[in-house]
Scaffold this motif. Structure first.
Motif, PDB file in Angstrom:
ATOM      1  N   MET A  72       0.823  -1.209   0.000  1.00 14.36           N
ATOM      2  CA  MET A  72       0.000   0.000   0.000  1.00 14.36           C
ATOM      3  C   MET A  72       0.861   1.265   0.000  1.00 14.36           C
ATOM      4  N   LEU A  73       1.956   1.248   0.736  1.00 12.24           N
ATOM      5  CA  LEU A  73       2.831   2.410   0.790  1.00 12.24           C
ATOM      6  C   LEU A  73       3.466   2.698  -0.570  1.00 12.24           C
ATOM      7  N   SER A  74       3.927   1.663  -1.239  1.00  8.76           N
ATOM      8  CA  SER A  74       4.555   1.872  -2.547  1.00  8.76           C
ATOM      9  C   SER A  74       3.528   2.323  -3.587  1.00  8.76           C
ATOM     10  N   ALA A  75       2.323   1.779  -3.527  1.00  9.20           N
ATOM     11  CA  ALA A  75       1.276   2.216  -4.454  1.00  9.20           C
ATOM     12  C   ALA A  75       0.887   3.669  -4.182  1.00  9.20           C
ATOM     13  N   LEU A  76       0.787   4.034  -2.916  1.00  5.02           N
ATOM     14  CA  LEU A  76       0.449   5.410  -2.555  1.00  5.02           C
ATOM     15  C   LEU A  76       1.530   6.373  -3.032  1.00  5.02           C
ATOM     16  N   LEU A  77       2.781   6.002  -2.856  1.00  6.74           N
ATOM     17  CA  LEU A  77       3.881   6.859  -3.308  1.00  6.74           C
ATOM     18  C   LEU A  77       3.824   7.063  -4.818  1.00  6.74           C
ATOM     19  N   LEU A  78       3.574   6.000  -5.551  1.00  5.93           N
ATOM     20  CA  LEU A  78       3.498   6.119  -7.009  1.00  5.93           C
ATOM     21  C   LEU A  78       2.299   6.957  -7.431  1.00  5.93           C
ATOM     22  N   VAL A  79       1.161   6.758  -6.793  1.00  3.60           N
ATOM     23  CA  VAL A  79      -0.042   7.512  -7.145  1.00  3.60           C
ATOM     24  C   VAL A  79       0.134   8.995  -6.835  1.00  3.60           C
ATOM     25  N   LEU A  80       0.829   9.319  -5.755  1.00  4.60           N
ATOM     26  CA  LEU A  80       1.047  10.725  -5.426  1.00  4.60           C
ATOM     27  C   LEU A  80       2.101  11.373  -6.318  1.00  4.60           C
ATOM     28  N   LEU A  81       3.070  10.614  -6.779  1.00  8.89           N
ATOM     29  CA  LEU A  81       4.119  11.187  -7.628  1.00  8.89           C
ATOM     30  C   LEU A  81       3.695  11.347  -9.083  1.00  8.89           C
ATOM     31  N   LEU A  82       2.868  10.460  -9.591  1.00 10.19           N
ATOM     32  CA  LEU A  82       2.537  10.487 -11.020  1.00 10.19           C
ATOM     33  C   LEU A  82       1.931  11.807 -11.503  1.00 10.19           C
ATOM     34  N   TYR A  84       2.193  14.894 -10.226  1.00 10.38           N
ATOM     35  CA  TYR A  84       2.995  16.088  -9.983  1.00 10.38           C
ATOM     36  C   TYR A  84       4.441  15.965 -10.438  1.00 10.38           C
ATOM     37  N   ARG A  85       5.050  14.804 -10.241  1.00 12.97           N
ATOM     38  CA  ARG A  85       6.451  14.577 -10.610  1.00 12.97           C
ATOM     39  C   ARG A  85       6.586  13.237 -11.332  1.00 12.97           C
ATOM     40  N   PRO A  86       6.072  13.131 -12.557  1.00 14.68           N
ATOM     41  CA  PRO A  86       6.119  11.822 -13.230  1.00 14.68           C
ATOM     42  C   PRO A  86       7.531  11.337 -13.542  1.00 14.68           C
ATOM     43  N   ARG A  87       8.426  12.248 -13.870  1.00 12.48           N
ATOM     44  CA  ARG A  87       9.802  11.827 -14.151  1.00 12.48           C
ATOM     45  C   ARG A  87      10.499  11.323 -12.890  1.00 12.48           C
ATOM     46  N   LEU A  88      10.197  11.933 -11.762  1.00  9.93           N
ATOM     47  CA  LEU A  88      10.771  11.487 -10.497  1.00  9.93           C
ATOM     48  C   LEU A  88      10.268  10.084 -10.151  1.00  9.93           C
ATOM     49  N   ALA A  89       9.005   9.803 -10.455  1.00  9.75           N
ATOM     50  CA  ALA A  89       8.464   8.460 -10.213  1.00  9.75           C
ATOM     51  C   ALA A  89       9.224   7.423 -11.028  1.00  9.75           C
ATOM     52  N   LEU A  90       9.539   7.756 -12.263  1.00  7.25           N
ATOM     53  CA  LEU A  90      10.284   6.843 -13.125  1.00  7.25           C
ATOM     54  C   LEU A  90      11.729   6.687 -12.650  1.00  7.25           C
ATOM     55  N   ILE A  91      12.334   7.768 -12.231  1.00  7.47           N
ATOM     56  CA  ILE A  91      13.716   7.713 -11.735  1.00  7.47           C
ATOM     57  C   ILE A  91      13.796   6.884 -10.457  1.00  7.47           C
ATOM     58  N   LEU A  92      12.824   7.044  -9.568  1.00  7.97           N
ATOM     59  CA  LEU A  92      12.815   6.253  -8.333  1.00  7.97           C
ATOM     60  C   LEU A  92      12.651   4.766  -8.611  1.00  7.97           C
ATOM     61  N   ALA A  93      11.857   4.426  -9.610  1.00  7.91           N
ATOM     62  CA  ALA A  93      11.689   3.013  -9.955  1.00  7.91           C
ATOM     63  C   ALA A  93      13.008   2.429 -10.468  1.00  7.91           C
ATOM     64  N   GLY A  94      13.699   3.155 -11.324  1.00  6.90           N
ATOM     65  CA  GLY A  94      14.992   2.680 -11.817  1.00  6.90           C
ATOM     66  C   GLY A  94      16.029   2.595 -10.720  1.00  6.90           C
ATOM     67  N   ALA A  95      16.053   3.600  -9.851  1.00 10.09           N
ATOM     68  CA  ALA A  95      17.004   3.571  -8.737  1.00 10.09           C
ATOM     69  C   ALA A  95      16.683   2.434  -7.778  1.00 10.09           C
ATOM     70  N   GLY A  96      15.405   2.155  -7.600  1.00 10.56           N
ATOM     71  CA  GLY A  96      15.004   1.044  -6.742  1.00 10.56           C
ATOM     72  C   GLY A  96      15.441  -0.295  -7.292  1.00 10.56           C
ATOM     73  N   LEU A  97      15.333  -0.452  -8.599  1.00  7.55           N
ATOM     74  CA  LEU A  97      15.807  -1.702  -9.211  1.00  7.55           C
ATOM     75  C   LEU A  97      17.316  -1.842  -9.089  1.00  7.55           C
ATOM     76  N   LEU A  98      18.027  -0.733  -9.219  1.00 10.68           N
ATOM     77  CA  LEU A  98      19.485  -0.792  -9.087  1.00 10.68           C
ATOM     78  C   LEU A  98      19.918  -1.031  -7.643  1.00 10.68           C
ATOM     79  N   ALA A  99      19.153  -0.521  -6.696  1.00  7.84           N
ATOM     80  CA  ALA A  99      19.508  -0.673  -5.288  1.00  7.84           C
ATOM     81  C   ALA A  99      19.006  -1.982  -4.686  1.00  7.84           C
TER      82      ALA A  99
END
Length: 108
Positions: A72-82, A84-99
């Motif tokens: 639920m937390l990850s879905a909420l974060l994505l829904v709130l970022l999309l 207002y900051r869609p590029r940041l949502a995409l960058i966080l997903a890539g950084a999450g996969l790398l980390a």
């Protein structure tokens, strides 16, 4: 729980990118049918794999509850970022996969 959070967020991001509207907003093109299928399967696979670290750390009873909270937390974060900051949502997903491999080593 960090690994579960990273995998859940990446999984939801992949499912989000498998939709025409969000793929167009973030990557400025429509996804091909093959790419849409790969993103959809990858997203569901990441969500399924994210159960493992939660259950591994806390057991089945508490781990599933914590996994639901992380889901639920990850879905909420994505829904709130999309919106207002869609590029940041995409960058966080890539950084999450790398980390996530680093977080996987922290589990052991």
């Amino acid at each position: 729980m960090l690994l579960a959070l990273l995998l859940c967020y990446a999984g939801f991001s992949a499912l989000c990118l498998s939709m025409d509207r969000h793929h167009g907003e973030l990557l400025h093109r429509k996804p091909s049918p093959r790419r849409r299928l790969v993103l959809r399967l990858g997203g569901w696979l990441l969500l399924l794999v994210s159960i493992w670290p939660a259950v591994h750390l806390a057991g089945w009873s508490r781990g599933l509850v914590e996994w639901c909270a992380v889901l639920m937390l990850s879905a909420l974060l994505l829904v709130l970022l999309l919106p207002y900051r869609p590029r940041l949502a995409l960058i966080l997903a890539g950084a999450g996969l790398l980390a996530s491999p680093v977080a996987a080593f922290a589990v052991f």
